[in-house]
Design a protein around this motif. Sequence first.
Motif, PDB file in Angstrom:
ATOM      1  N   ARG A 171      -6.735  16.203   0.083  1.00  0.00           N
ATOM      2  CA  ARG A 171      -6.979  15.122   1.038  1.00  0.00           C
ATOM      3  C   ARG A 171      -5.857  14.100   1.010  1.00  0.00           C
ATOM      4  NH1 ARG A 171     -10.535  17.830   3.636  1.00  0.00           N
ATOM      5  NH2 ARG A 171     -12.584  18.014   2.734  1.00  0.00           N
ATOM      6  N   SER A 172      -5.757  13.335   2.099  1.00  0.00           N
ATOM      7  CA  SER A 172      -4.825  12.206   2.129  1.00  0.00           C
ATOM      8  C   SER A 172      -5.450  11.043   1.371  1.00  0.00           C
ATOM      9  CB  SER A 172      -4.535  11.783   3.564  1.00  0.00           C
ATOM     10  OG  SER A 172      -3.816  12.795   4.223  1.00  0.00           O
ATOM     11  N   ASP A 173      -4.608  10.148   0.902  1.00  0.00           N
ATOM     12  CA  ASP A 173      -5.077   9.017   0.114  1.00  0.00           C
ATOM     13  C   ASP A 173      -4.311   7.765   0.519  1.00  0.00           C
ATOM     14  OD1 ASP A 173      -6.529   7.878  -2.255  1.00  0.00           O
ATOM     15  OD2 ASP A 173      -4.481   7.601  -2.987  1.00  0.00           O
ATOM     16  N   LEU A 174      -5.026   6.690   0.794  1.00  0.00           N
ATOM     17  CA  LEU A 174      -4.439   5.379   1.025  1.00  0.00           C
ATOM     18  C   LEU A 174      -4.821   4.497  -0.148  1.00  0.00           C
ATOM     19  CD1 LEU A 174      -5.226   4.780   4.794  1.00  0.00           C
ATOM     20  CD2 LEU A 174      -2.975   5.092   3.787  1.00  0.00           C
ATOM     21  N   TYR A 175      -3.839   3.837  -0.732  1.00  0.00           N
ATOM     22  CA  TYR A 175      -4.049   3.009  -1.925  1.00  0.00           C
ATOM     23  C   TYR A 175      -3.537   1.613  -1.598  1.00  0.00           C
ATOM     24  CZ  TYR A 175      -3.622   1.734  -6.908  1.00  0.00           C
ATOM     25  OH  TYR A 175      -3.726   1.134  -8.125  1.00  0.00           O
ATOM     26  N   PHE A 176      -4.422   0.626  -1.559  1.00  0.00           N
ATOM     27  CA  PHE A 176      -4.061  -0.741  -1.205  1.00  0.00           C
ATOM     28  C   PHE A 176      -4.092  -1.641  -2.426  1.00  0.00           C
ATOM     29  CE2 PHE A 176      -5.393   1.056   2.761  1.00  0.00           C
ATOM     30  CZ  PHE A 176      -4.585   0.447   3.700  1.00  0.00           C
ATOM     31  N   TYR A 224      -3.209  15.012  -1.367  1.00  0.00           N
ATOM     32  CA  TYR A 224      -3.413  14.436  -2.701  1.00  0.00           C
ATOM     33  C   TYR A 224      -4.578  15.175  -3.366  1.00  0.00           C
ATOM     34  CZ  TYR A 224      -3.549  10.657  -6.191  1.00  0.00           C
ATOM     35  OH  TYR A 224      -3.522   9.927  -7.350  1.00  0.00           O
ATOM     36  N   PHE A 244       0.848  -1.184   0.000  1.00  0.00           N
ATOM     37  CA  PHE A 244       0.000   0.000   0.000  1.00  0.00           C
ATOM     38  C   PHE A 244       0.881   1.230   0.000  1.00  0.00           C
ATOM     39  CE2 PHE A 244       0.658  -0.825   4.489  1.00  0.00           C
ATOM     40  CZ  PHE A 244       0.794   0.427   5.050  1.00  0.00           C
ATOM     41  N   ARG A 245       0.277   2.354  -0.360  1.00  0.00           N
ATOM     42  CA  ARG A 245       0.983   3.621  -0.305  1.00  0.00           C
ATOM     43  C   ARG A 245       0.061   4.663   0.285  1.00  0.00           C
ATOM     44  NH1 ARG A 245      -1.819   7.005  -3.007  1.00  0.00           N
ATOM     45  NH2 ARG A 245      -2.236   6.759  -5.199  1.00  0.00           N
ATOM     46  N   GLN A 246       0.674   5.677   0.884  1.00  0.00           N
ATOM     47  CA  GLN A 246      -0.071   6.776   1.475  1.00  0.00           C
ATOM     48  C   GLN A 246       0.473   8.077   0.916  1.00  0.00           C
ATOM     49  OE1 GLN A 246       0.398   7.195   5.700  1.00  0.00           O
ATOM     50  NE2 GLN A 246      -1.281   8.642   5.859  1.00  0.00           N
ATOM     51  N   LYS A 247      -0.430   8.965   0.543  1.00  0.00           N
ATOM     52  CA  LYS A 247      -0.038  10.294   0.078  1.00  0.00           C
ATOM     53  C   LYS A 247      -0.839  11.334   0.845  1.00  0.00           C
ATOM     54  CE  LYS A 247       1.389  10.006  -4.721  1.00  0.00           C
ATOM     55  NZ  LYS A 247       1.066  10.455  -6.067  1.00  0.00           N
ATOM     56  N   HIS A 248      -0.138  12.345   1.334  1.00  0.00           N
ATOM     57  CA  HIS A 248      -0.819  13.461   1.980  1.00  0.00           C
ATOM     58  C   HIS A 248      -1.000  14.571   0.953  1.00  0.00           C
ATOM     59  CE1 HIS A 248      -0.729  11.725   5.926  1.00  0.00           C
ATOM     60  NE2 HIS A 248       0.565  11.480   5.808  1.00  0.00           N
TER      61      HIS A 248
END
Length: 112
Positions: free
Chosen positions: A26-31, A22, A16-20
């Motif tokens: 907003r923040s984004d979590l991508y699994f 975005y 997964f990756r996390q971007k603040h």
Amino acid sequence: MEETGIESEFVSLLCFRQKHDYKFGRSDLYFICIMKAKTLDIRPCPNEVKACQWMKIEDFASHPDVTDTNRFIIKSYMESLKHEHHIVPTDVLDYRRKITQPIYSIKAQTDY
């Protein structure tokens, strides 16, 4: 299932990756999950998917339109197969000992 019509079951979490800050600030979590197809017939949703097809992973990895992110994900997947370790859920009682919660951890394929 929603986009392709392919029924599948969860195998493991791959990465997964996390971007603040975005899209839309907003923040984004991508699994990325490893899934096992239960059906092979592709029935794409015309509102969400322009085209889709089954491909050999080597062909996908070498396609000129594949991003560095997706190439990294493919490499991670191939490594997970080689080492037979996956991030899988285990149901554990929560702190109140009334319900279980999935805790994801690395396990050898023979452990689950």
